[in-house]
Design a protein around this motif. Structure first.
Motif, PDB file in Angstrom:
ATOM      1  N   THR A   8       0.840  -1.294  -0.122  1.00 41.47           N
ATOM      2  CA  THR A   8       0.021   0.204   0.142  1.00 41.47           C
ATOM      3  C   THR A   8       1.038   1.399   0.018  1.00 41.47           C
ATOM      4  OG1 THR A   8       0.052   0.137   2.547  1.00 41.47           O
ATOM      5  CG2 THR A   8      -1.529  -1.137   0.963  1.00 41.47           C
ATOM      6  N   ALA A   9       0.310   2.316  -0.474  1.00 45.37           N
ATOM      7  CA  ALA A   9       0.924   3.560  -0.417  1.00 45.37           C
ATOM      8  C   ALA A   9       1.588   3.963   0.795  1.00 45.37           C
ATOM      9  CB  ALA A   9       0.196   4.874  -1.066  1.00 45.37           C
ATOM     10  N   GLU A  10       0.678   3.976   1.869  1.00 40.17           N
ATOM     11  CA  GLU A  10       0.984   4.092   3.137  1.00 40.17           C
ATOM     12  C   GLU A  10       2.158   3.473   3.918  1.00 40.17           C
ATOM     13  OE1 GLU A  10      -1.209   4.876   7.725  1.00 40.17           O
ATOM     14  OE2 GLU A  10      -2.216   3.759   5.933  1.00 40.17           O
ATOM     15  N   LEU A  11       1.950   1.983   3.455  1.00 41.45           N
ATOM     16  CA  LEU A  11       3.024   1.225   4.130  1.00 41.45           C
ATOM     17  C   LEU A  11       4.463   1.336   3.363  1.00 41.45           C
ATOM     18  CD1 LEU A  11       3.147  -0.760   6.249  1.00 41.45           C
ATOM     19  CD2 LEU A  11       3.069  -2.765   4.478  1.00 41.45           C
ATOM     20  N   ALA A  12       4.371   1.752   2.121  1.00 38.31           N
ATOM     21  CA  ALA A  12       5.485   2.174   1.253  1.00 38.31           C
ATOM     22  C   ALA A  12       6.092   3.238   1.764  1.00 38.31           C
ATOM     23  CB  ALA A  12       5.265   2.260  -0.211  1.00 38.31           C
ATOM     24  N   GLU A  13       5.564   4.289   2.159  1.00 36.90           N
ATOM     25  CA  GLU A  13       5.896   5.455   2.711  1.00 36.90           C
ATOM     26  C   GLU A  13       6.631   5.327   4.227  1.00 36.90           C
ATOM     27  OE1 GLU A  13       4.391  10.000   4.108  1.00 36.90           O
ATOM     28  OE2 GLU A  13       3.104   8.665   3.345  1.00 36.90           O
ATOM     29  N   GLN A  14       5.923   4.471   4.916  1.00 38.14           N
ATOM     30  CA  GLN A  14       6.412   4.098   6.059  1.00 38.14           C
ATOM     31  C   GLN A  14       7.772   3.401   6.071  1.00 38.14           C
ATOM     32  OE1 GLN A  14       3.716   2.066   8.642  1.00 38.14           O
ATOM     33  NE2 GLN A  14       2.308   3.390   8.290  1.00 38.14           N
ATOM     34  N   ARG A  15       7.989   2.348   5.023  1.00 32.08           N
ATOM     35  CA  ARG A  15       9.020   1.559   4.758  1.00 32.08           C
ATOM     36  C   ARG A  15      10.332   2.813   4.484  1.00 32.08           C
ATOM     37  NH1 ARG A  15      12.334  -0.499   1.145  1.00 32.08           N
ATOM     38  NH2 ARG A  15      13.250  -2.586   1.626  1.00 32.08           N
ATOM     39  N   ALA A  16       9.916   3.635   3.632  1.00 30.10           N
ATOM     40  CA  ALA A  16      11.006   4.784   3.239  1.00 30.10           C
ATOM     41  C   ALA A  16      11.331   5.608   4.361  1.00 30.10           C
ATOM     42  CB  ALA A  16      10.285   5.289   2.153  1.00 30.10           C
ATOM     43  N   GLY A  17      10.441   5.708   5.187  1.00 27.68           N
ATOM     44  CA  GLY A  17      11.023   6.817   6.310  1.00 27.68           C
ATOM     45  C   GLY A  17      11.861   5.947   7.229  1.00 27.68           C
ATOM     46  N   TYR A  18      11.643   4.671   7.512  1.00 30.03           N
ATOM     47  CA  TYR A  18      12.214   3.770   8.279  1.00 30.03           C
ATOM     48  C   TYR A  18      13.801   3.517   7.772  1.00 30.03           C
ATOM     49  CZ  TYR A  18      13.390   0.589  12.283  1.00 30.03           C
ATOM     50  OH  TYR A  18      13.906   0.112  13.407  1.00 30.03           O
ATOM     51  N   ALA A  19      13.588   3.285   6.398  1.00 29.91           N
ATOM     52  CA  ALA A  19      14.957   2.957   5.693  1.00 29.91           C
ATOM     53  C   ALA A  19      15.832   4.208   5.922  1.00 29.91           C
ATOM     54  CB  ALA A  19      14.295   2.633   4.480  1.00 29.91           C
ATOM     55  N   ALA A  20      15.408   5.403   5.688  1.00 31.94           N
ATOM     56  CA  ALA A  20      16.106   6.504   5.794  1.00 31.94           C
ATOM     57  C   ALA A  20      16.667   6.723   7.378  1.00 31.94           C
ATOM     58  CB  ALA A  20      15.166   7.875   5.740  1.00 31.94           C
ATOM     59  N   TYR A  21      15.871   6.419   8.242  1.00 34.08           N
ATOM     60  CA  TYR A  21      16.213   6.413   9.551  1.00 34.08           C
ATOM     61  C   TYR A  21      17.436   5.357   9.941  1.00 34.08           C
ATOM     62  CZ  TYR A  21      15.759   5.343  14.694  1.00 34.08           C
ATOM     63  OH  TYR A  21      16.097   5.297  16.141  1.00 34.08           O
ATOM     64  N   LEU A  22      17.387   4.097   9.453  1.00 35.53           N
ATOM     65  CA  LEU A  22      18.452   3.305   9.366  1.00 35.53           C
ATOM     66  C   LEU A  22      19.611   3.900   8.926  1.00 35.53           C
ATOM     67  CD1 LEU A  22      16.565  -0.026   8.967  1.00 35.53           C
ATOM     68  CD2 LEU A  22      17.458   0.681  11.164  1.00 35.53           C
ATOM     69  N   GLU A  23      19.565   4.657   7.818  1.00 31.76           N
ATOM     70  CA  GLU A  23      20.898   4.867   6.960  1.00 31.76           C
ATOM     71  C   GLU A  23      21.248   6.006   7.827  1.00 31.76           C
ATOM     72  OE1 GLU A  23      19.294   6.118   3.053  1.00 31.76           O
ATOM     73  OE2 GLU A  23      19.091   3.981   2.521  1.00 31.76           O
ATOM     74  N   SER A  24      20.643   6.770   8.661  1.00 33.23           N
ATOM     75  CA  SER A  24      21.323   7.814   9.349  1.00 33.23           C
ATOM     76  C   SER A  24      22.527   7.367  10.272  1.00 33.23           C
ATOM     77  CB  SER A  24      20.160   8.713  10.148  1.00 33.23           C
ATOM     78  OG  SER A  24      19.546   7.689  11.037  1.00 33.23           O
ATOM     79  N   PHE A  25      22.095   6.077  10.813  1.00 30.84           N
ATOM     80  CA  PHE A  25      23.162   5.587  11.775  1.00 30.84           C
ATOM     81  C   PHE A  25      24.577   5.244  10.892  1.00 30.84           C
ATOM     82  CE2 PHE A  25      19.298   4.799  14.128  1.00 30.84           C
ATOM     83  CZ  PHE A  25      19.616   5.199  15.369  1.00 30.84           C
ATOM     84  N   GLU A  26      24.282   4.899   9.622  1.00 28.32           N
ATOM     85  CA  GLU A  26      25.505   4.596   8.997  1.00 28.32           C
ATOM     86  C   GLU A  26      26.076   5.620   8.555  1.00 28.32           C
ATOM     87  OE1 GLU A  26      24.214   2.339   5.557  1.00 28.32           O
ATOM     88  OE2 GLU A  26      23.071   0.746   6.507  1.00 28.32           O
ATOM     89  N   THR A  27      25.530   6.776   8.277  1.00 24.34           N
ATOM     90  CA  THR A  27      26.186   8.009   7.687  1.00 24.34           C
ATOM     91  C   THR A  27      26.848   8.678   9.162  1.00 24.34           C
ATOM     92  OG1 THR A  27      24.222   8.713   6.416  1.00 24.34           O
ATOM     93  CG2 THR A  27      25.594  10.597   7.155  1.00 24.34           C
ATOM     94  N   GLU A  28      26.425   8.584  10.194  1.00 23.82           N
ATOM     95  CA  GLU A  28      26.849   9.168  11.464  1.00 23.82           C
ATOM     96  C   GLU A  28      28.169   8.315  11.859  1.00 23.82           C
ATOM     97  OE1 GLU A  28      24.282   8.822  14.626  1.00 23.82           O
ATOM     98  OE2 GLU A  28      22.734  10.125  13.848  1.00 23.82           O
ATOM     99  N   GLY A  29      28.213   7.106  11.642  1.00 23.18           N
ATOM    100  CA  GLY A  29      29.479   6.151  11.759  1.00 23.18           C
ATOM    101  C   GLY A  29      30.473   6.558  10.637  1.00 23.18           C
ATOM    102  N   SER A  30      30.032   6.848   9.639  1.00 22.53           N
ATOM    103  CA  SER A  30      31.080   7.335   8.406  1.00 22.53           C
ATOM    104  C   SER A  30      32.056   8.482   8.969  1.00 22.53           C
ATOM    105  CB  SER A  30      30.591   7.365   7.200  1.00 22.53           C
ATOM    106  OG  SER A  30      29.869   8.503   7.148  1.00 22.53           O
ATOM    107  N   HIS A  31      31.344   9.403   9.631  1.00 19.04           N
ATOM    108  CA  HIS A  31      32.020  10.635  10.158  1.00 19.04           C
ATOM    109  C   HIS A  31      32.856  10.424  11.488  1.00 19.04           C
ATOM    110  CE1 HIS A  31      29.976  12.894   7.013  1.00 19.04           C
ATOM    111  NE2 HIS A  31      28.833  12.643   7.449  1.00 19.04           N
ATOM    112  N   ALA A  32      32.722   9.393  12.243  1.00 20.31           N
ATOM    113  CA  ALA A  32      33.247   9.163  13.572  1.00 20.31           C
ATOM    114  C   ALA A  32      34.826   8.982  13.309  1.00 20.31           C
ATOM    115  CB  ALA A  32      32.622   7.791  14.298  1.00 20.31           C
TER     116      ALA A  32
END
Length: 400
Positions: free
Chosen positions: A376-400
């Protein structure tokens, strides 16, 4: 003897109960520790073959050895899974120790077209349906929610919500009626459903509602209760003033109590009940009178609420030991057979230990892929948002 003779429906003009004739009142006394005089048994705890006037079958040597092999390997699965949990490889495990005969007898009575709705303890039935036990371990390891296809194996996913599967089974059975695969006389087509649950679940509203619907619509379902005497820490005496199988009479369909530690009797009774359902004669309640020799799950400590003397007395009724005694006494299996089976069990154990540790870790975003058949469109949006949230940790780790 026909299935209708074994499980006759209630006669409203006779005043007698369903399926047990004029002597029914005699068995309405208190439940006995040995299962009572109404217990269907074909193999005694000492391994002696006995006969029953209504439920009796001839078993081939191959069948008997097959039952024994199934029980031995199912117990090995249980033992290995318990050890894996103790070593931190599984989050939890629901043991079946002592209930092998109830599960193998019921599992082997099924036909290919039948469908099973299990709880979370039907490892022996899953074995009979051809499900790789590693798939069971994946669920308890937390890497999936059960990855087998229920349609392929005729075996539903494990149900954690106590008793809910009985409603699912009844609805599925009603669907079979409408699909025209019940009561046609075609042995390759006619099908039935079996719902497994425990004595604790029998106190749930869902189970009683399933009984009402099944009786009202004459659904082709067998309610198979493994009465292992304990609903976690509550004894059966606190749940029912009469033997559980007699509850079926109040809903208008027959019930029968079978020795759940006797694989031969369990097979015979379940086969008759399933055939009755396939023939369009409606539901049956089967109470497999057994005992949970282990804990409810690996998080449970049964020594806090039951006597060790009770456990020791039930060990004398061990389902595997009694069939082994019968095989040896009658020369139906030699030393080589038992040695080969021990080797097979050892290989199975090694496969489970190695395979469990090799199970792939879950991918967290897969959670979003298995909610709906179509995204569903709503679930796809939720998935994209959570994927971005997970990627933020990888980005923070790359600057450490």
């Amino acid at each position: 003897m026909s299935q209708s003779d074994q499980f006759p429906g209630p006669d409203p003009t006779s005043g007698e109960g369903a399926g047990f004739g004029p002597d029914l009142a005699e068995v309405f006394g208190p439940s006995q520790s040995d299962g009572g005089p109404e217990l269907v048994q074909l193999l005694t705890p000492e391994g002696e073959r006995v006969h029953h006037p209504e439920f009796d079958l001839d078993f081939s040597e191959e069948q008997l050895r097959g039952f024994y092999r199934d029980m031995v390997l199912t117990r090995r699965i249980d033992v290995e899974a318990t050890a894996l949990q103790r070593h931190g490889e599984l989050g939890i495990w629901a043991q079946l120790l002592g209930q092998e005969a109830a599960q193998i007898g019921a599992g082997r009575a099924l036909r290919r077209q039948d469908h099973v709705f299990p709880t979370y303890r039907e490892h022996g039935v899953a074995w009979c349906r051809g499900i790789d036990p590693l798939r069971l371990l994946g669920l308890f390891r937390g890497v999936d929610h059960g990855d087998w296809d229920p349609a392929e194996y005729g075996f539903g996913l494990y149900t954690i919500v106590i008793g809910a599967q009985t409603l699912h089974a009844t609805g599925y059975a009603m669907g079979m009626q409408r699909d025209g695969v019940v009561g046609t006389g075609d042995a390759e087509r006619d099908a039935a459903v079996i719902a497994h649950f425990g004595d604790g679940a029998s106190s749930q509203g869902d189970v009683n509602e399933a009984f009402i619907f099944a009786a009202s619509y004459n659904a082709p379902v067998v309610f198979f209760c493994q009465n292992n005497q304990w609903a976690i820490s509550e004894p059966i005496e606190r749940q029912s003033r009469i033997p559980l199988y007699q509850r079926a009479l109040g809903f208008g369909f027959p019930g029968v109590r079978v020795d759940g530690n006797d694989v031969l009797a369990t097979y015979a009774v379940t086969q008759a009940a399933l055939q009755r359902a396939r023939d369009g004669q409606g539901p049956t309640f089967v109470e497999a009178y057994t005992y949970r020799m282990g804990a409810h799950t690996t998080t449970d400590d049964p020594t806090r609420y039951r006597l060790s003397a009770d456990v020791e007395s039930w060990k004398l009724k061990d389902p595997i030991a009694r069939l082994e005694a019968y095989l040896k006494r009658n020369g139906l299996a030699d030393a080589a057979y038992f040695e080969e089976l021990d080797d097979e069990a050892a290989r199975l154990g090694a496969t489970l230990r190695e395979g469990c540790k090799a199970l792939p870790e879950p991918r967290i975003l897969d959670t979003f892929e298995h909610v709906y058949a179509e995204q569903t469109a709503e679930l796809a949006e939720q998935r994209a948002g959570y994927a971005a949230y997970l990627e933020s940790f990888e980005t923070e780790g790359s600057h450490a």
